[in-house]
Structures are given as C-alpha cells and as structure tokens.
Design a protein around this motif. Sequence first.
Motif, mmCIF file in Angstrom:
data_model
loop_
_atom_site.group_PDB
_atom_site.id
_atom_site.type_symbol
_atom_site.label_atom_id
_atom_site.label_comp_id
_atom_site.label_asym_id
_atom_site.label_seq_id
_atom_site.Cartn_x
_atom_site.Cartn_y
_atom_site.Cartn_z
ATOM 1 N N ARG A 1 9.670 -2.344 64.955
ATOM 2 C CA ARG A 1 9.044 -1.030 65.061
ATOM 3 C C ARG A 1 8.575 -0.785 66.498
ATOM 4 N NH1 ARG A 1 4.485 -1.389 62.979
ATOM 5 N NH2 ARG A 1 4.468 -3.640 62.711
ATOM 6 N N VAL A 2 8.522 0.479 66.874
ATOM 7 C CA VAL A 2 8.063 0.832 68.230
ATOM 8 C C VAL A 2 7.022 1.939 68.125
ATOM 9 C CG1 VAL A 2 8.742 1.613 70.542
ATOM 10 C CG2 VAL A 2 10.359 0.286 69.155
ATOM 11 N N ASN A 3 5.846 1.685 68.678
ATOM 12 C CA ASN A 3 4.745 2.650 68.632
ATOM 13 C C ASN A 3 4.042 2.725 69.982
ATOM 14 O OD1 ASN A 3 4.649 3.351 65.663
ATOM 15 N ND2 ASN A 3 4.472 1.118 65.532
ATOM 16 N N THR A 4 3.272 3.786 70.149
ATOM 17 C CA THR A 4 2.531 3.972 71.404
ATOM 18 C C THR A 4 1.073 4.301 71.111
ATOM 19 O OG1 THR A 4 4.382 4.595 72.810
ATOM 20 C CG2 THR A 4 2.284 5.630 73.325
ATOM 21 N N ILE A 5 0.187 3.739 71.918
ATOM 22 C CA ILE A 5 -1.220 4.126 71.891
ATOM 23 C C ILE A 5 -1.433 5.118 73.031
ATOM 24 C CG2 ILE A 5 -3.589 3.318 72.271
ATOM 25 C CD1 ILE A 5 -2.723 0.660 70.983
ATOM 26 N N ALA A 6 -2.047 6.246 72.715
ATOM 27 C CA ALA A 6 -2.356 7.259 73.740
ATOM 28 C C ALA A 6 -3.881 7.308 73.902
ATOM 29 C CB ALA A 6 -1.804 8.614 73.321
ATOM 30 N N PRO A 7 -4.415 6.474 74.804
ATOM 31 C CA PRO A 7 -5.879 6.441 74.938
ATOM 32 C C PRO A 7 -6.409 7.677 75.655
ATOM 33 C CG PRO A 7 -4.828 4.489 75.937
ATOM 34 C CD PRO A 7 -3.762 5.516 75.700
ATOM 35 N N GLY A 8 -7.644 8.008 75.317
ATOM 36 C CA GLY A 8 -8.429 8.906 76.149
ATOM 37 C C GLY A 8 -9.298 8.051 77.046
ATOM 38 N N VAL B 1 -6.107 7.494 70.640
ATOM 39 C CA VAL B 1 -7.404 6.786 70.502
ATOM 40 C C VAL B 1 -8.266 7.392 71.594
ATOM 41 C CG1 VAL B 1 -8.555 4.533 70.403
ATOM 42 C CG2 VAL B 1 -6.157 4.728 69.713
ATOM 43 N N ASP B 2 -8.754 8.611 71.318
ATOM 44 C CA ASP B 2 -9.278 9.454 72.399
ATOM 45 C C ASP B 2 -10.556 10.204 72.040
ATOM 46 O OD1 ASP B 2 -8.445 11.400 70.652
ATOM 47 O OD2 ASP B 2 -6.676 11.965 71.796
ATOM 48 N N GLY B 3 -11.215 9.783 70.984
ATOM 49 C CA GLY B 3 -12.481 10.420 70.616
ATOM 50 C C GLY B 3 -12.341 11.896 70.258
ATOM 51 N N GLY B 4 -11.111 12.328 70.008
ATOM 52 C CA GLY B 4 -10.884 13.728 69.649
ATOM 53 C C GLY B 4 -10.646 14.622 70.858
ATOM 54 N N GLN B 5 -10.278 14.013 71.988
ATOM 55 C CA GLN B 5 -10.112 14.799 73.220
ATOM 56 C C GLN B 5 -9.066 15.906 73.084
ATOM 57 O OE1 GLN B 5 -9.980 12.426 76.746
ATOM 58 N NE2 GLN B 5 -9.446 14.125 78.088
ATOM 59 N N GLN B 6 -8.089 15.660 72.209
ATOM 60 C CA GLN B 6 -7.024 16.661 72.053
ATOM 61 C C GLN B 6 -7.551 17.983 71.496
ATOM 62 O OE1 GLN B 6 -3.252 15.118 70.307
ATOM 63 N NE2 GLN B 6 -4.258 13.143 70.488
ATOM 64 N N VAL B 7 -8.659 17.926 70.775
ATOM 65 C CA VAL B 7 -9.161 19.161 70.152
ATOM 66 C C VAL B 7 -10.527 19.580 70.703
ATOM 67 C CG1 VAL B 7 -7.870 18.823 68.006
ATOM 68 C CG2 VAL B 7 -10.171 17.866 68.206
ATOM 69 N N MET B 8 -10.990 18.935 71.763
ATOM 70 C CA MET B 8 -12.324 19.299 72.269
ATOM 71 C C MET B 8 -12.265 20.684 72.923
ATOM 72 S SD MET B 8 -12.946 17.029 75.713
ATOM 73 C CE MET B 8 -12.049 17.454 77.225
ATOM 74 N N ASP B 9 -13.427 21.354 72.965
ATOM 75 C CA ASP B 9 -13.507 22.698 73.563
ATOM 76 C C ASP B 9 -13.153 22.645 75.037
ATOM 77 O OD1 ASP B 9 -14.251 23.876 71.232
ATOM 78 O OD2 ASP B 9 -16.395 23.657 71.619
#
Length: 247
Positions: free
Chosen positions: A175-182, A239-247
């Motif tokens: 399997r191949v996966n990626t972690i996208a950290p904030g 793994v970004d604390g929700g940065q993708q949806v922050m205001d």
Amino acid sequence: MIFDLSGKRVLVIGGSYGMGFATARAALELGATVAIAARGREKLEEAAASLEQVAGEPVPWTALRIEDRPAVAAFIARHAPFDHLVLPGSTVKPILYQDLDDASAREAFESKFWGPFWACFDARPHLRRGGSIVLYSGVAAVRPVKGYLMGACINGAINAATRSLALDFAAQGVRVNTIAPGLTDTPLNDVLHAHDKKERYAALGSRLPVGRIGTADEAAQAAIYLMCNGYVTAEVLGVDGGQQVMD
Ligand SMILES: NC(=O)c1ccc[n+]([C@@H]2O[C@H](COP(=O)([O-])OP(=O)(O)OC[C@H]3O[C@@H](n4cnc5c(N)ncnc54)[C@H](OP(=O)(O)O)[C@@H]3O)[C@@H](O)[C@H]2O)c1
C-alpha cells in the motif's frame, strides 16, 4: 492489539529527529525492528542511542542524503527485505516568489519530490507483501502560505503520485499513503522560523479548529495507522489540526 508491528521491519529515511524519529520510536514500541537514515551523523548517533533504549538492541543507522539516489538504494538493499518504508526526510527552504530562481526551485524538487520518488521505485523489489510506503507532503498543497510556493507545488505532486503509486504497488500487495502535516512542533521549524517560531505557533494555533499546533507524536500516530491498517491505500491523510477548513 489493534496496532501491532511485531515481526515487521521498518526503514525510516529522516529518522534522526522530528516526525521520523517519533515514528521510529513508536514502531519499536509496537514490536518492529527499525533502521534509520538521515544526513547528520551526530543526530543519528543520538537517535540510535535513544532508540536502543526502547529496542533493547542496537538500532542501525546510515548517514545519507535523500537526493543521493545510489546511497538511498544501497541503504534500502542493505536492510532488505522489509515491510514499511517511511520517508519524512527532505529539505525545502521557504523562498518568496520574487526571489525564486531556477536552481532553488529545482533543488527543492530534487529533495522532497525526486528523493522519495526514486526511493519508492528502488524499494519495489525489497518490500514484503502486506507492507506499505508512507510519504510526506503538507497542507500547503491545499492551503497555500506565502513563501511556500515550492512546498505547495511539491506537496501537490506527492499527493498525486500517492494515488498513482498505490495502483502501481497493488500487484505486489504493498500500500502507498501520504501524511499531509500542518504546522507541527519539530526541529524543522527551529530552522525555518528561528526568529519568530513562538509567535508563528501562537498565531496559527489560535486560528486552527483544534486551537494549537501539532506534535511529532501526533504525526507518528498517523504513520503507525497507515502502516497497520491493511485496508488503507492511495490515501492522503491530513494531520493539520483542521487547517484545511480554518477561517
Ligand atoms: N513540521 C512541520 O511543520 C511540517 C509541516 C508540513 C509538512 N511537513 C513535512 O513533514 C515531513 C517531516 O517533517 P519534520 O517536521 O519531521 O522535519 P524535521 O524535524 O526537519 O526532521 C527531518 C528529518 O529528516 C532528515 N533530513 C532532512 N533533510 C534530509 C535530506 N535531504 N536527506 C536525508 N534526510 C534528511 C533530518 O535529519 P538531517 O537534517 O540530519 O538530515 C531529520 O531526521 C517533511 O516532509 C516536511 O516537509 C512538516
């Protein structure tokens, strides 16, 4: 045990500190054997000594640069066969758009994209069925930050490669996966934000849905999950604390 790596061998390139070190330690705690690589010998020696306390035996380490494909291939072959290849080790310097030049743009890709890309390719004959690869991109692919144009481009390329590589590796049961950290509290930011780290952590942390920035252990938990869960592949795990949806 839901998470179990006993009998598994895990290679971590970028394992001397930061997320990679935390992942190596967590993998040992779950019963894996581990080998680490990175550039700096001193930090590798420190890391190996600390990991030995967990492993109860010496943990092998190798000094190399991820950009040096023959050295990476030799490290991979030396520890073959193995189950999981974890690839957090690379360097991308922040640079403002107006200051960008051809050499620094290519250097960034050479490190964070082409290094792990060829490591995956060269690991193909050595990965055991049931194993996995864990790559690292970053939230900048979807939430750009000034000065991180190259990071954003590379992260986007890694995210795209992840999905395609998952198909390429499927035939051999890998399997191949990626972690996208904030933003995560690791030595990376001691270097990148030496002068304003505290302010930066506080400013971004307070805007994130979770109210703080992340830790290396939280990134390691994600890597352990991706290694252990046999039903997850082609995934880019934020793994970004929700940065993708922050205001
Ligand atoms: N921390 C964050 O805020 C953050 C945010 C978004 C994405 N990320 C991504 O997450 C991944 C892990 O980051 P991190 O914060 O754990 O980084 P880190 O604290 O800087 O640790 C990086 C590890 O990789 C090694 N390394 C660095 N450059 C290397 C190279 N060219 N060749 C081989 N090894 C190298 C380092 O040791 P040596 O220096 O001795 O080589 C160290 O062991 C990276 O891909 C990073 O871009 C991090």
